[in-house]
Design a protein around this motif. Structure first.
Motif, short mmCIF file in Angstrom:
data_model
loop_
_atom_site.label_atom_id
_atom_site.label_comp_id
_atom_site.label_asym_id
_atom_site.label_seq_id
_atom_site.Cartn_x
_atom_site.Cartn_y
_atom_site.Cartn_z
N ARG A 272 -46.14 107.15 48.27
CA ARG A 272 -46.72 107.64 47.03
C ARG A 272 -45.64 108.20 46.12
NH1 ARG A 272 -51.94 111.26 46.89
NH2 ARG A 272 -50.99 111.42 44.83
N ASP A 274 -45.55 110.20 42.61
CA ASP A 274 -46.37 110.91 41.63
C ASP A 274 -45.48 111.50 40.54
OD1 ASP A 274 -48.52 110.34 43.23
OD2 ASP A 274 -48.46 112.26 44.28
N HIS A 276 -45.05 114.08 37.28
CA HIS A 276 -45.60 115.33 36.74
C HIS A 276 -44.74 115.79 35.56
CE1 HIS A 276 -48.25 116.00 40.29
NE2 HIS A 276 -47.26 115.39 40.93
N ALA A 318 -48.59 107.09 40.39
CA ALA A 318 -49.66 107.84 39.73
C ALA A 318 -49.04 108.86 38.80
CB ALA A 318 -50.56 108.52 40.75
#
Length: 348
Positions: A272, A274, A276, A318
């Motif tokens: 994963r 991610d 931010h 993501a």
């Protein structure tokens, strides 16, 4: 006469000077036109190259969007399949409970019928014994005894059949319960083994990557995740990887490829990535909000790792924008900690 000749000579001598001046002017004009034409050609070529590059970037963005859509579709399909399996398992458990209740009710009913039949048989046998002790019996009494004897035999046969059916039902129920327990035990064992194997590779990946990246004081470890500051990978407001970030991702790719080679193919793992951001909003034509910026940065990391050989189907990107901070407040240190890329090796 002499004056006329002098004027003619001076007029003749001035003409070549005018011709030279006009020639020089004409050459200057031609040179300026040539410069203009060359500059126009150069500008046209430059604009054509930029249009081509924009077209390529748009195609790549469309491919990224399509891959994200496929990944989301696969995730939804797997979630739906898992929900279906859970529903089937719950239905099986409910059906098993229902069968247990029905079996218990049937057992109680059969036992009650058996008890009633035995009581009636005993009463009929007692009546038969009393009738046999009498010396004189009428024909009707003989016929009644015969009927009672036949009823006793029929009840005993029914009792035997009921007992046999009850034993068969109990045996089938015991076999089904044993089979269900064995399947559940094997399934739990298999799931435990797969979880244990994945945790083993997660631990190895985590340990090796931490040993490699521990010299970089900017990279933090929180639980089972690695937090890379955005400044290490990207320029401010950009989703294009810098050279320093590529070097760190090269280390990550090397470790991941070594670990991937040892993970069995039937373990469904993913990496994963991610993205931010901090709470400071962004509004540009390319990134209308922090969501687009964080997603684009996560996709850029996925793309770079894929170029290094990491399987694309084993990665997911993501973007969370500013909505999952790790530090509260608006200080420079808090904002810097929240601008990050998180990496985690986990199951699908």
């Amino acid at each position: 006469m002499i004056g006329s000749k002098r004027r003619s000579r001076s007029a003749t001598n001035a003409w070549p000077g005018y011709v030279d001046a006009l020639s020089a002017l004409l050459m200057l004009v031609i040179f300026m036109l040539l410069i203009y034409v060359v500059s126009q050609l150069y500008l046209s070529q430059t604009l054509s190259d930029r249009n081509t590059e924009l077209f390529r970037l748009n195609q790549r963005l469309a491919e990224i969007s399509e891959l994200l859509g496929l990944e989301q579709s696969k995730t939804a399909a797997l979630e739906q399949e898992m929900a279906s399996v859970q529903n089937d398992y719950s239905a099986s458990l409910a059906r098993n409970d229902e069968l247990q209740d029905r079996l218990e009710a049937s057992r109680n009913q059969l036992m009650q019928q058996s008890a009633d039949a035995e009581a009636r048989a005993e009463r009929l046998a007692s009546m038969g014994d009393e009738l046999e002790e009498k010396d004189q019996l009428s024909a009707s009494q003989q016929a009644m005894i015969m009927r009672l004897s036949n009823q006793i035999a029929s009840l005993r046969e029914q009792l035997r059949q009921i007992t046999a059916a009850l034993r068969l039902q109990e045996q089938e129920t015991a076999d089904k319960e044993s089979e269900l327990a064995d399947v559940s035990r094997r399934l739990n064992t298999l799931l435990a083994e797969r979880v244990s194997e994945l945790e083993q590779y997660q631990s190895e990946f985590f340990s090796r990557l931490r040993n490699i990246l521990e010299t970089n004081e900017n990279i933090r470890v929180v639980g089972d995740r690695f937090l890379l500051p955005s400044e290490l990978l990207f320029a401010s407001g950009s989703a294009q990887l810098g050279e320093a970030g590529k070097r760190e991702l090269d280390k990550l790719a090397t470790v991941l490829l070594d670990v991937v080679g040892a993970i069995p193919a039937d373990i469904d793992w993913i990496l994963r990535i991610d993205g931010h951001t901090d709470i400071i909003p962004i509004n540009t034509p390319q990134f209308p909000s922090n969501w687009e910026l964080s997603t684009a940065r996560a996709v850029a990391v996925v793309r770079y790792l894929a170029d290094q050989g990491v399987p694309e189907r084993r990665m997911v990107a993501a973007g969370f924008g500013e909505f999952v901070p790790v530090a509260e407040g608006t200080t420079a240190d808090a904002l810097q900690k929240n601008r990050r890329i998180e990496l985690k090796l986990t199951d699908r």
